[in-house]
Each structure stands twice: as C-alpha cells, then as structure tokens.
Design an enzyme around this catalytic site. Sequence first.
Site, PDB file in Angstrom:
ATOM      1  N   ASP A 132     -15.206 -35.354 -32.973  1.00 34.78           N
ATOM      2  CA  ASP A 132     -14.893 -33.757 -33.301  1.00 34.78           C
ATOM      3  C   ASP A 132     -15.850 -33.013 -32.680  1.00 34.78           C
ATOM      4  O   ASP A 132     -17.030 -33.006 -33.140  1.00 34.78           O
ATOM      5  CB  ASP A 132     -14.674 -33.724 -34.947  1.00 34.78           C
ATOM      6  CG  ASP A 132     -14.014 -32.359 -35.102  1.00 34.78           C
ATOM      7  OD1 ASP A 132     -13.926 -31.502 -34.443  1.00 34.78           O
ATOM      8  OD2 ASP A 132     -13.718 -32.226 -36.436  1.00 34.78           O
ATOM      9  N   GLU A 158     -11.744 -34.246 -29.636  1.00 33.22           N
ATOM     10  CA  GLU A 158     -11.029 -33.283 -30.433  1.00 33.22           C
ATOM     11  C   GLU A 158     -11.675 -31.542 -30.338  1.00 33.22           C
ATOM     12  O   GLU A 158     -12.975 -31.541 -30.464  1.00 33.22           O
ATOM     13  CB  GLU A 158     -10.946 -33.506 -32.078  1.00 33.22           C
ATOM     14  CG  GLU A 158     -10.508 -32.608 -32.892  1.00 33.22           C
ATOM     15  CD  GLU A 158     -10.264 -33.061 -34.241  1.00 33.22           C
ATOM     16  OE1 GLU A 158     -10.414 -32.495 -35.124  1.00 33.22           O
ATOM     17  OE2 GLU A 158     -10.170 -34.215 -34.512  1.00 33.22           O
ATOM     18  N   GLU A 185      -6.536 -27.237 -35.050  1.00 34.81           N
ATOM     19  CA  GLU A 185      -7.166 -26.597 -36.695  1.00 34.81           C
ATOM     20  C   GLU A 185      -7.272 -25.229 -36.499  1.00 34.81           C
ATOM     21  O   GLU A 185      -6.785 -24.703 -37.603  1.00 34.81           O
ATOM     22  CB  GLU A 185      -8.539 -27.462 -36.674  1.00 34.81           C
ATOM     23  CG  GLU A 185      -9.434 -27.106 -37.882  1.00 34.81           C
ATOM     24  CD  GLU A 185     -10.512 -27.588 -37.961  1.00 34.81           C
ATOM     25  OE1 GLU A 185     -11.545 -27.307 -38.675  1.00 34.81           O
ATOM     26  OE2 GLU A 185     -10.721 -28.678 -37.051  1.00 34.81           O
ATOM     27  N   ASP A 208      -3.677 -27.050 -39.485  1.00 36.15           N
ATOM     28  CA  ASP A 208      -4.014 -27.020 -41.002  1.00 36.15           C
ATOM     29  C   ASP A 208      -2.883 -26.389 -41.670  1.00 36.15           C
ATOM     30  O   ASP A 208      -2.585 -25.244 -41.664  1.00 36.15           O
ATOM     31  CB  ASP A 208      -5.384 -26.482 -41.143  1.00 36.15           C
ATOM     32  CG  ASP A 208      -5.940 -26.631 -42.583  1.00 36.15           C
ATOM     33  OD1 ASP A 208      -5.138 -26.425 -43.281  1.00 36.15           O
ATOM     34  OD2 ASP A 208      -6.925 -27.339 -42.714  1.00 36.15           O
ATOM     35  N   HIS A 235      -4.873 -31.166 -39.594  1.00 36.74           N
ATOM     36  CA  HIS A 235      -6.413 -31.207 -39.824  1.00 36.74           C
ATOM     37  C   HIS A 235      -6.349 -31.361 -41.723  1.00 36.74           C
ATOM     38  O   HIS A 235      -5.712 -30.608 -42.332  1.00 36.74           O
ATOM     39  CB  HIS A 235      -6.779 -29.800 -39.586  1.00 36.74           C
ATOM     40  CG  HIS A 235      -8.300 -29.601 -40.152  1.00 36.74           C
ATOM     41  ND1 HIS A 235      -8.424 -28.509 -41.154  1.00 36.74           N
ATOM     42  CD2 HIS A 235      -9.297 -30.141 -39.850  1.00 36.74           C
ATOM     43  CE1 HIS A 235      -9.583 -28.503 -41.370  1.00 36.74           C
ATOM     44  NE2 HIS A 235     -10.431 -29.521 -40.684  1.00 36.74           N
ATOM     45  N   GLU A 257      -5.414 -37.488 -41.433  1.00 34.43           N
ATOM     46  CA  GLU A 257      -7.168 -37.409 -41.716  1.00 34.43           C
ATOM     47  C   GLU A 257      -7.506 -37.375 -43.033  1.00 34.43           C
ATOM     48  O   GLU A 257      -6.880 -36.439 -43.826  1.00 34.43           O
ATOM     49  CB  GLU A 257      -7.624 -36.052 -41.019  1.00 34.43           C
ATOM     50  CG  GLU A 257      -9.086 -35.826 -40.781  1.00 34.43           C
ATOM     51  CD  GLU A 257      -9.436 -34.462 -40.256  1.00 34.43           C
ATOM     52  OE1 GLU A 257     -10.746 -34.475 -40.213  1.00 34.43           O
ATOM     53  OE2 GLU A 257      -9.089 -33.714 -40.270  1.00 34.43           O
TER      54      GLU A 257
END
Length: 305
Positions: A132, A158, A185, A208, A235, A257
């Site tokens: 990430d 990511e 995200e 998200d 996310h 996740e």
Amino acid sequence: ALIEEHLGPRLIGEEALALEKIWDMMFRLTKPYGSMGLASYAISAIDLALWDLKGKLLGKPVYALLGGPQKERIFCYATGNDVDWYLELGFQAVKLACPYGPADGLWGLEENERLVARTREQVGEQVEVMLDCWMAFDVEYAVRLAERLRPYRLKWLEECLIPEDLEAHWELRRRLPWQTLATGEHWYTPFPFAFACRHRVVDILQPDIAWCGGLTACLKIAHLAEAAGLSVILHGGGNTPYGQHFTYAMPVSPWCEFFIASPPGVPLEEVMPLPGVPVPRDGWLVPSDAPGFGLEIPEEWLVPF
C-alpha cells in the site's frame, strides 16, 4: 452539520425504503458545495443507516437483501507491518504499508525493496503479499519501485498516485502493463470508478463503503466492475459490518481487507469498536445473520443524540 442542518431536514417524509431515490436526492442536494469528501461521508452514513433499517423492518440480514450469500465464507487479508502476528492469527495474505517515497531518493527505494524482500522470505511462497503506497508517489517513482519489486511477486501495488490525477493512472497502467494495480479508497461517488472501468486503468477497485456514498454507491461500482471484468475489494471492508455484508453477497468481491491497528498479542475481538461484528478466524470471516447489519448498539450510546 451536513446531516442535521441540510440533508436530514430535506429527507423527512420520504419513503425510508426508497433507497435509490434517497441516494439520488442526497447526491443532487450536495451539488452546491460538492458531493466529494465530507459530503460523501454524510451521504454514506445516511445510506448505510437506511439499509440497516430496511433489514430490521424485513427481519433479514442486509446480505440477504442483496441476493443472499455468494460464498460460504469471506477470505480476509491483514493490513499492517506486524507480519509475524498476522501469520500467527492464520492470515494467508498480508498488505504492507510502504514506508518511503520519492523524497527519500535511492536510499528509500532500497529500503522499500528490503521490506518487501524480507517479508517474502518470512512468509514463503504460499502467502500473498501486497504493498500500500497511500497516494505518496508520482508515475516515475511508482514505475521504478514496481520494477525493483518484480522478483517478489506482489499480488498488487496499491494507491500509488493522488486520486484526482486520473490521467496519471492511465499513464501508470501504460507503463506497467504486467503489474496488478489497485486503487479507489479516496475516490468518491461511482463516477471515478466508471472512468477506471472504461479505461481499465486498474485491475482492482477499492471503494470505502463509509466514504464513497454507502452501500448504494458500492452496488453501482460493483455492477460497473463486473461488466468491465474487474474486481472490487473494499477498503477496510472486513472492519465493518457494512463491508462484510457487501463482500458476502457480491460475486465481484473475492477478498476482504482487515486492518489491524492494535499491537501484536491483542485478540481481534478486543479491538473491534462495534459490538456484534464478527472478526476473522484463521483468515476467514462470516458476517452476522441478525437483521440489518447485525449491530448491537448499547442504548446508552444513543443518549447524547
């Protein structure tokens, strides 16, 4: 203030189960000051509350309202850099936070490579590793880092770029055709995701659910992704009942996740802030089958409101 003073008063009297209509109203009501950022957070909060209400009124878990379970259980990956602890908990995939960026020069590139190399050696060949980058790179740095990390077989790279620069996402895809890319995200509303699907700038979309417009927005994103042959991995999806129910029901969402902010040794049950929300066991998770999202909110939490 957005909910109490603007959106809320204008929704009073609307049919509570008309979720598409209410979402469209909120999206258009926020246009004078923009539907991104905090406005999208407010839209998400109301939308998720209405889905919870619908499930409770009908006596069904939200995932049942979406068509029922698409999978028997959800595969979860752990996010964080305490890899030993995640392996002990039974996770079979880990996502690292990349510690250095362009300002750290060649030394930072080398340190990033050392982190990934050490992790690959630590987990072996049967555990997936992702990285990430949290909006920290430009195209050139992302390409240079990806090329250095190619021997370690990252599952994906990511959120390398700032989210608003959509053209840079296209350029990164052009320069890294072999690397699986993920982002989303910090994209709000379904429209940036539609761009990503249309131009195939990434392989995995990561909205998200509490930020991008709620479950209603995520369903729109899921349908876009399915038509484009892309995946959706929310996310922080495993950390909320909202993400768990979405992932359980959506064919386009293979993984979940689970971000671990607590120190090693602390049981996951002790750090889940919302009562009634399951946590992964041996890297797998099954959502609550209670009505709505299955939240067990203590009544005293509601007293100030």
